[in-house]
Design an enzyme around this catalytic site. Sequence first.
Site, PDB file in Angstrom:
ATOM      1  N   SER A  69       0.821  -1.215   0.000  1.00 46.69           N
ATOM      2  CA  SER A  69       0.000   0.000   0.000  1.00 46.69           C
ATOM      3  C   SER A  69       0.856   1.267   0.000  1.00 46.69           C
ATOM      4  CB  SER A  69      -0.917   0.014   1.226  1.00 46.69           C
ATOM      5  OG  SER A  69      -1.741  -1.125   1.236  1.00 46.69           O
TER       6      SER A  69
HETATM    7  N1  SAM Z   1      -1.042  -4.646   3.950  1.00 49.71           N
HETATM    8  C1  SAM Z   1      -0.264  -4.945   2.770  1.00 49.71           C
HETATM    9  C2  SAM Z   1       1.120  -4.395   2.829  1.00 49.71           C
HETATM   10  O1  SAM Z   1       1.468  -3.705   3.803  1.00 49.71           O
HETATM   11  O2  SAM Z   1       1.887  -4.686   1.904  1.00 49.71           O
HETATM   12  C3  SAM Z   1      -0.951  -4.534   1.488  1.00 49.71           C
HETATM   13  C4  SAM Z   1      -2.017  -5.439   1.160  1.00 49.71           C
HETATM   14  S1  SAM Z   1      -2.591  -5.517  -0.484  1.00 49.71           S
HETATM   15  C5  SAM Z   1      -3.152  -3.901  -0.797  1.00 49.71           C
HETATM   16  C6  SAM Z   1      -4.079  -6.454  -0.127  1.00 49.71           C
HETATM   17  C7  SAM Z   1      -3.809  -7.891   0.230  1.00 49.71           C
HETATM   18  O3  SAM Z   1      -5.044  -8.486   0.649  1.00 49.71           O
HETATM   19  C8  SAM Z   1      -3.316  -8.733  -0.927  1.00 49.71           C
HETATM   20  O4  SAM Z   1      -2.080  -9.312  -0.585  1.00 49.71           O
HETATM   21  C9  SAM Z   1      -4.398  -9.793  -1.112  1.00 49.71           C
HETATM   22  O5  SAM Z   1      -3.910 -11.038  -1.515  1.00 49.71           O
HETATM   23  C10 SAM Z   1      -5.000  -9.836   0.282  1.00 49.71           C
HETATM   24  N2  SAM Z   1      -6.348 -10.392   0.373  1.00 49.71           N
HETATM   25  C11 SAM Z   1      -7.405 -10.195  -0.438  1.00 49.71           C
HETATM   26  N3  SAM Z   1      -8.482 -10.893   0.012  1.00 49.71           N
HETATM   27  C12 SAM Z   1      -8.081 -11.525   1.152  1.00 49.71           C
HETATM   28  C13 SAM Z   1      -8.714 -12.390   2.104  1.00 49.71           C
HETATM   29  N4  SAM Z   1      -9.989 -12.745   1.995  1.00 49.71           N
HETATM   30  N5  SAM Z   1      -7.985 -12.837   3.137  1.00 49.71           N
HETATM   31  C14 SAM Z   1      -6.685 -12.496   3.293  1.00 49.71           C
HETATM   32  N6  SAM Z   1      -6.037 -11.703   2.429  1.00 49.71           N
HETATM   33  C15 SAM Z   1      -6.718 -11.209   1.382  1.00 49.71           C
END
Ligand code: SAM
Length: 221
Positions: A69
């Site tokens: 992010s």
């Molecule tokens: N917090 C992260 C960082 O600091 O790098 C950024 C996260 S990225 C914007 C969103 C993440 O949510 C992705 O890695 C995606 O695979 C994950 N994601 C999406 N749906 C999800 C779910 N149901 N459970 C867990 N992770 C999920």
Amino acid sequence: MSIRPARQYAPFELQRQELVSLLSSRGIHDSRVLQAIGAVPRESFVPPALVTRSYEDSALPIDNRQTISQPYTVALMSQLLCIEPGHKILEIGTGSGYQAAILAQLGAVVVTIERHPLLSQKARTILEQLGYSATCRVGDGTIGYREGGPYHGIIVTAGAPDVPEPLAKQLQIGGRMILPIGTLEEQRLYSVVRTGEEAWKATDVGPAKFVPLIGRSGWDE
Ligand code: SAM
């Protein structure tokens, strides 16, 4: 033939302090959050090919077509969580692990869930190498992790169609969840406070743009 001199970059520590100043000028006022941004090496969470862009205030691509992010978003969501040392915080969407490191730097007891095993494994390794303590779990974060709760705070770092009910129920009374809600294209960031056994109050905090939250209480794959 002309040989261009290699571009000179400021050391990461200096770039990190410049990022702190930028975030402060953009309205991040919680000094503990600014200190955390100034302490966590974002370059460790960025893919090697993009490492020179670690301190741009922008989201960057990571594996599995996901993103780390934007620093402003990480700082804003961390500020909205109102974390005190020892607070139990559940993060949905570990991604690179950077947000989890910021939460740990703020003194939170962190559980973070990621649906992609590769991302979770990489994040766990980096967090360990840097000495941050966070429990990294693989699975569908929309159902939360009841065994670790109830939580003082929940942060969802992917865009949801609505508040996932299991997560709302895993907040302790007085606890808050920060999450983007909207369509697949654009969302609004909400702060949802659990005000009673069956009562929650949601506040719209502003526009947001996240990759989708995919799961039982999220979007279909
Ligand atoms: N917090 C992260 C960082 O600091 O790098 C950024 C996260 S990225 C914007 C969103 C993440 O949510 C992705 O890695 C995606 O695979 C994950 N994601 C999406 N749906 C999800 C779910 N149901 N459970 C867990 N992770 C999920």
